[in-house]
Design a protein around this motif. Structure first.
Motif, mmCIF file in Angstrom:
data_model
loop_
_atom_site.group_PDB
_atom_site.id
_atom_site.type_symbol
_atom_site.label_atom_id
_atom_site.label_comp_id
_atom_site.label_asym_id
_atom_site.label_seq_id
_atom_site.Cartn_x
_atom_site.Cartn_y
_atom_site.Cartn_z
ATOM 1 N N ILE A 348 0.857 -1.177 0.000
ATOM 2 C CA ILE A 348 0.000 0.000 0.000
ATOM 3 C C ILE A 348 0.899 1.234 0.000
ATOM 4 C CG2 ILE A 348 -1.845 1.215 1.192
ATOM 5 C CD1 ILE A 348 -2.604 -1.529 0.152
ATOM 6 N N LEU A 349 0.646 2.159 -0.910
ATOM 7 C CA LEU A 349 1.523 3.316 -1.095
ATOM 8 C C LEU A 349 1.753 4.051 0.221
ATOM 9 C CD1 LEU A 349 -0.112 4.227 -4.452
ATOM 10 C CD2 LEU A 349 2.312 3.664 -4.173
ATOM 11 N N ALA A 350 3.028 4.388 0.474
ATOM 12 C CA ALA A 350 3.431 4.820 1.810
ATOM 13 C C ALA A 350 3.081 6.259 2.132
ATOM 14 C CB ALA A 350 4.945 4.614 1.978
ATOM 15 N N THR A 351 3.066 7.145 1.126
ATOM 16 C CA THR A 351 2.806 8.555 1.402
ATOM 17 C C THR A 351 1.377 8.920 1.028
ATOM 18 O OG1 THR A 351 3.609 9.230 -0.786
ATOM 19 C CG2 THR A 351 5.209 9.188 1.022
ATOM 20 N N THR A 352 0.863 9.956 1.678
ATOM 21 C CA THR A 352 -0.518 10.372 1.404
ATOM 22 C C THR A 352 -0.669 10.895 -0.022
ATOM 23 O OG1 THR A 352 -0.039 12.557 2.343
ATOM 24 C CG2 THR A 352 -0.992 10.903 3.811
#
Length: 429
Positions: A348-352
């Protein structure tokens, strides 16, 4: 982190563990090495990672975007499968010529920091070349060791329980947050008795799951410099598991071997399997049932011991271009278009910025994202257990020895002694 789930991990860890002892690394420090540069002011970075062709396509497309934004920086890419990557990396690092930027994981941070291979990226954060803001659920801390920022996460994942929803529904079982290990094992027996299939594929060799169990009980698999549990703890864990194999509620380990690389859950030979949540996309392609993510069982009805782990990007301490390496890492973890390109390939992509930019269309990816949001909302996420140097070799030994024990090739007592002996050697190296 979209390798092929626990099956591939079993294979590569055996090979990785075997190769580590044979390949020593010379300690290195400062900047130097074989970084690229030209008279026109252009810079060449070498970037390496492990993964399959699909990941390579996504990364190369992302690199092209970076080069467009930073035209004076060229990125030379290189990738292999997991085993080949680490064998090549060890050789490069021993020769003082590792890639400028490379994919990394928590089990290798202390190992390569101890040998002077990793750049502490805090200086680049302070210089404004790398931004550590806007990471989801504090996952940036996964790359922090002894006050240093040795890696920057590109994605996140956490341990989960994947279930065959049809099997669980027919057995009348609905897992809920806070259910206990006793309830879980009762569910496995009910599945076995009513559905005539084993309840689980076999959890006893998964180091990270055992870590969660230990954390639920005030311990941990690792301390900063060794193991955080005793022989008596592992004896109890493996004895209990072996008895459940004999009772039939765990899939016959010989059957597991025969089915590889396919999972026994996907083949219909079990009702559940513990694995990293982002590995779950494999079941929809391998199996004919419907699969869901269930909560991790607990000891006390509250704490699961879970944390977010991650693939990450690290930089070489010998790079001639630390600023450009940091700019590249920053772009790869924050740029929204890169997020849309990579999707959940590495978790899941780490940054917002990237998480908000990517909207998964397939049911599996949607379920993974929802699972991590639910786990975070439940307030059960803690900090990852530190991994000492040699953790990768210890994990390989744990998996291999547990497999031999489960198949009756060695007694539990002998397996425990063998593991602690091998772990002591690996952690002292």
């Amino acid at each position: 982190m979209r390798e092929n789930g626990s099956v591939e991990r079993r294979t590569v860890l055996r090979a990785a563990g075997a190769s580590v002892a044979a390949l020593g690394l010379a300690a290195t420090a400062g900047c130097g090495g074989d970084g690229g540069g030209a008279g026109d002011g252009s810079v060449e970075l070498r970037f390496a990672w492990w993964g399959a062709e699909e990941r390579a396509k996504r990364i190369n497309k992302s690199v092209a975007l970076f080069e467009k934004k930073y035209p004076r920086i060229k990125v030379k890419t290189d990738f292999q499968d997991y085993v080949a990557f680490w064998e090549k990396f060890q050789t490069q690092a021993a020769g003082g010529n590792p890639p400028d930027v490379f994919q990394n994981a928590v089990t290798f941070l202390r190992k390569y920091d101890k040998r002077g291979v990793l750049l502490d990226l805090k200086s680049q954060v302070d210089a404004g070349n790398l931004n550590l803001d806007n990471f989801r659920a504090g996952v940036e801390k996964v790359g922090q060791v002894d006050g240093k920022q040795l890696g920057v996460p590109v994605g996140s994942n956490t341990m989960s329980l994947v279930i065959d929803e049809k099997v669980f529904d027919k057995a009348g079982i609905k897992p809920e947050q806070g259910w206990t290990w006793d309830e879980y094992f009762a569910a496995l027996k009910k599945i076995h008795d009513t559905q005539k299939v084993a309840g689980d594929t076999g959890y006893f060799g998964i180091m990270y799951l055992y870590d969660l169990f230990l954390r639920q009980n005030g311990k941990a698999f690792f301390t900063e410099d060794g193991l955080g549990f005793a022989e008596a703890d592992l004896t109890e864990w493996w004895t209990d598991a072996y008895n459940r194999v004999k009772a039939g509620i765990i899939t016959d380990p010989k059957k597991i071997e025969q089915l590889k690389p396919k999972s026994a859950l996907a083949s219909g030979d079990a009702g559940s399997e513990f694995t990293w949540d982002n590995f779950t996309v494999r079941y929809a392609t391998e199996g004919d049932s419907s699969y869901g993510l269930a909560p991790i069982p607990t000891t006390d009805g509250k704490e699961t011991g879970q944390y977010l782990s991650s693939l990450m990007l690290s930089a070489s301490a010998r790079t001639k271009h630390p600023k450009e390496a940091a700019q590249f890492i920053d772009f790869m973890v924050h740029d929204p278009e890169v997020g849309r390109i990579m999707g959940y390939d590495r978790g899941i992509l780490a940054t917002t910025e990237q998480f908000d930019a990517y909207r998964p269309a397939d049911a599996s990816s949607k379920a993974i994202a929802q699972y991590e949001e639910d786990v975070a909302a439940a307030g059960v996420l803690g900090a990852i257990t530190p991994h000492p140097a040699g953790a990768d070799t210890v994990e390989a030994a744990f998996l291999r020895i547990a497999g031999d024990m489960s198949q009756g090739k060695t007694k539990v007592s002998d397996a425990v002694k063998q593991f602690f002996s091998e772990a002591k050697t690996a952690l002292a190296a």
